[in-house]
Design a protein around this motif. Structure first.
Motif: not given
Ligand code: ATP
Ligand code: MN
Length: 252
Positions: A100-104
């Motif tokens: 998942k590449v959602t939050n930093t």
């Protein structure tokens, strides 16, 4: 000869804060706790002061109780530019589809994991890279290139007389192994991402490397080879034109 009694585990164990030679304010608490766990696992006596602080990461030497060294790369920021880069390189990369590449924080961890995977693939294919040891969240541990905690020079840092034909041939051979056996393209190869130890080239900083069959990969390989050729040609070394190298590597 009588042997000295071995130190017990308790005697060996230090206070956690003694692990850090230099208090480094860029290390957040979670990273600090992870570094303590990693020290236990790898028998690390202390982390020394950062030897580099690039845009996205810092490298620290770590000394073990038996006087070996590791290089510890800590990813600590994610600029807007690097976020775009991570997305560009990981979205559509089947090896990272489940990430998942959602939050930093996740993005930073993905970058570390990606460098570890690329290092492993390169190492197993016989490319001269620092041996990968472990990755945990934003921390990557690898073989230390250098001696006694003193890092080897970058290609960029060598004196002109140290830049030889043999060194060029060695580097080109490493890129050939990378291309043909590991089937990866570095994507940011230059005199700044090659270390020279014992007259041998070590390719470093491989987080952005991509498989050779990906979009733009051949264009990136061409750029990598152009960078290397430009550097060595400037120093008066006989270089092989990029077009010839691409044919030799079987990608043209
Ligand atoms: P930069 O933005 O400065 O290029 P970076 O975030 O791209 O940094 P790297 O290029 O991987 O990180 O490493 C930065 C520096 O740390 C290298 O130029 C080199 O001097 C040193 N270094 C990297 N890997 C190792 C290693 N395995 N052993 C010893 N020193 C290392
Ligand atoms: Mn670099």
């Amino acid at each position: 000869m009588t042997e000295l009694p071995k130190k017990t585990k308790d005697e060996k164990r230090r206070k956690d804060e003694d692990l850090f030679k230099v208090v480094d304010s860029t290390i957040d608490y979670r990273t600090y706790l992870n570094l303590i766990q990693i020290a236990r696992r790898l028998n690390i006596e202390e982390y020394l002061g950062a030897i580099s602080s690039g845009k996205e990461a810092r490298i620290y030497p770590a000394k073990t109780f038996d006087n070996k060294y590791y290089a510890v790369k800590i990813y600590y920021t994610s600029t807007a530019q690097s976020k775009r880069a991570i997305k560009k390189y990981t979205v559509g990369d089947i090896r990272f589809e489940d990430v998942k590449v959602t939050n930093t924080k996740q993005l930073i961890n993905t970058w570390a994991k990606k460098e570890f995977k690329n290092l492993s693939r390169l190492y197993e294919a016989g490319t001269r890279v620092p041996k990968p040891i472990l990755v945990y969240e934003n921390i990557l541990v690898m073989e230390f290139i250098g001696e006694n905690g003193l890092r080897a020079p970058l290609l960029k840092e060598l004196n002109d007389e140290e830049i030889t034909q043999e060194l060029y041939d060695d580097l080109i051979q490493q890129v050939e192994i990378m291309t043909k056996r590991a089937k990866l393209v570095h994507g940011d190869l230059s005199e700044y991402n090659v270390m020279v130890y014992d007259n041998k080239c070590y390719i470093i900083d491989v987080s952005q490397a991509i498989p050779i069959d990906y979009e733009d990969a051949i264009m990136l390989l061409k750029r990598d080879l152009d960078n290397i050729n430009r550097f060595f040609e400037d120093k008066g070394i006989n270089i092989k034109p990029t077009e010839e190298l691409l044919i030799e590597f079987g990608v043209s």
